[in-house]
Scaffold this motif. Structure first.
Motif, PDB file in Angstrom:
ATOM      1  N   LEU A  54       0.861  -1.184   0.000  1.00 50.30           N
ATOM      2  CA  LEU A  54       0.000   0.000   0.000  1.00 50.30           C
ATOM      3  C   LEU A  54       0.892   1.227   0.000  1.00 50.30           C
ATOM      4  N   ILE A  55       0.454   2.271  -0.655  1.00 53.04           N
ATOM      5  CA  ILE A  55       1.282   3.484  -0.710  1.00 53.04           C
ATOM      6  C   ILE A  55       0.946   4.412   0.459  1.00 53.04           C
ATOM      7  N   LYS A  56       1.916   5.241   0.783  1.00 54.50           N
ATOM      8  CA  LYS A  56       1.755   6.220   1.864  1.00 54.50           C
ATOM      9  C   LYS A  56       0.509   7.058   1.599  1.00 54.50           C
ATOM     10  N   ASP A  57      -0.226   7.323   2.654  1.00 52.65           N
ATOM     11  CA  ASP A  57      -1.461   8.101   2.649  1.00 52.65           C
ATOM     12  C   ASP A  57      -2.669   7.345   2.093  1.00 52.65           C
ATOM     13  N   SER A  58      -2.500   6.041   1.749  1.00 53.53           N
ATOM     14  CA  SER A  58      -3.672   5.230   1.401  1.00 53.53           C
ATOM     15  C   SER A  58      -4.558   5.134   2.633  1.00 53.53           C
ATOM     16  N   VAL A  59      -5.858   5.084   2.434  1.00 52.80           N
ATOM     17  CA  VAL A  59      -6.793   4.931   3.545  1.00 52.80           C
ATOM     18  C   VAL A  59      -7.404   3.532   3.470  1.00 52.80           C
ATOM     19  N   VAL A  60      -7.290   2.814   4.578  1.00 54.56           N
ATOM     20  CA  VAL A  60      -7.826   1.463   4.692  1.00 54.56           C
ATOM     21  C   VAL A  60      -8.986   1.516   5.675  1.00 54.56           C
ATOM     22  N   SER A  61     -10.126   0.943   5.294  1.00 58.53           N
ATOM     23  CA  SER A  61     -11.286   0.899   6.187  1.00 58.53           C
ATOM     24  C   SER A  61     -11.495  -0.526   6.670  1.00 58.53           C
TER      25      SER A  61
ATOM     26  N   LYS B 291     -19.335  -5.480  13.279  1.00 58.13           N
ATOM     27  CA  LYS B 291     -20.795  -5.388  13.175  1.00 58.13           C
ATOM     28  C   LYS B 291     -21.342  -4.014  13.544  1.00 58.13           C
ATOM     29  N   GLN B 292     -20.632  -3.293  14.419  1.00 57.52           N
ATOM     30  CA  GLN B 292     -21.153  -2.013  14.887  1.00 57.52           C
ATOM     31  C   GLN B 292     -20.483  -0.785  14.268  1.00 57.52           C
ATOM     32  N   ASN B 293     -19.193  -0.871  13.948  1.00 51.66           N
ATOM     33  CA  ASN B 293     -18.437   0.326  13.577  1.00 51.66           C
ATOM     34  C   ASN B 293     -17.549   0.101  12.366  1.00 51.66           C
ATOM     35  N   GLN B 294     -17.208   1.205  11.741  1.00 56.44           N
ATOM     36  CA  GLN B 294     -16.210   1.182  10.669  1.00 56.44           C
ATOM     37  C   GLN B 294     -15.116   2.166  11.066  1.00 56.44           C
ATOM     38  N   TYR B 295     -13.863   1.733  10.880  1.00 57.51           N
ATOM     39  CA  TYR B 295     -12.716   2.549  11.257  1.00 57.51           C
ATOM     40  C   TYR B 295     -11.827   2.774  10.046  1.00 57.51           C
ATOM     41  N   SER B 296     -11.263   3.963   9.949  1.00 64.11           N
ATOM     42  CA  SER B 296     -10.349   4.298   8.863  1.00 64.11           C
ATOM     43  C   SER B 296      -8.934   4.446   9.411  1.00 64.11           C
ATOM     44  N   PHE B 297      -7.985   3.940   8.641  1.00 57.44           N
ATOM     45  CA  PHE B 297      -6.567   4.020   8.990  1.00 57.44           C
ATOM     46  C   PHE B 297      -5.818   4.579   7.794  1.00 57.44           C
ATOM     47  N   THR B 298      -4.942   5.528   8.036  1.00 58.58           N
ATOM     48  CA  THR B 298      -4.107   6.099   6.987  1.00 58.58           C
ATOM     49  C   THR B 298      -2.721   5.480   7.066  1.00 58.58           C
ATOM     50  N   ILE B 299      -2.266   4.917   5.966  1.00 57.41           N
ATOM     51  CA  ILE B 299      -0.953   4.278   5.928  1.00 57.41           C
ATOM     52  C   ILE B 299       0.127   5.356   5.996  1.00 57.41           C
TER      53      ILE B 299
END
Length: 87
Positions: free
Chosen positions: A7-14, A18-26
């Motif tokens: 994955l490249i820098k600044d890619s966002v992974v979700s 069952k209850q929540n969705q979280y986003s992470f920035t590489i």
């Protein structure tokens, strides 16, 4: 030779449950093993974390933006099950 595409820098992974969705920035790739690529990532909820992407070196996977595609789903599932049961 390792030909996996990280994955490249600044890619966002979700990631979701069952209850929540979280986003992470590489932020950066920090390590590779035969079955994973590890990244330093940032999240508003969790702060700085390490994400491990299951990306085995011995299976033909194609990177499509922020996801991996395997032409042989059965081979991928068998590999994943072997990996999970080793832990």
């Amino acid at each position: 030779m390792d030909t996996r595409i990280p994955l490249i820098k600044d890619s966002v992974v979700s990631l979701s449950n069952k209850q929540n969705q979280y986003s992470f920035t590489i932020l950066e790739e920090i390590a590779r093993g035969s079955s994973i690529i590890a990244y330093k990532a940032a999240s508003e909820v969790f702060g700085t974390v390490i994400l491990k992407e299951y990306y085995p070196i011995d299976i033909d996977l194609i990177r499509e933006e922020d996801r991996l595609v395997c032409e042989d789903e059965e081979e991928f599932e068998e590999s994943k099950n072997r990996f999970i049961h080793k832990i």
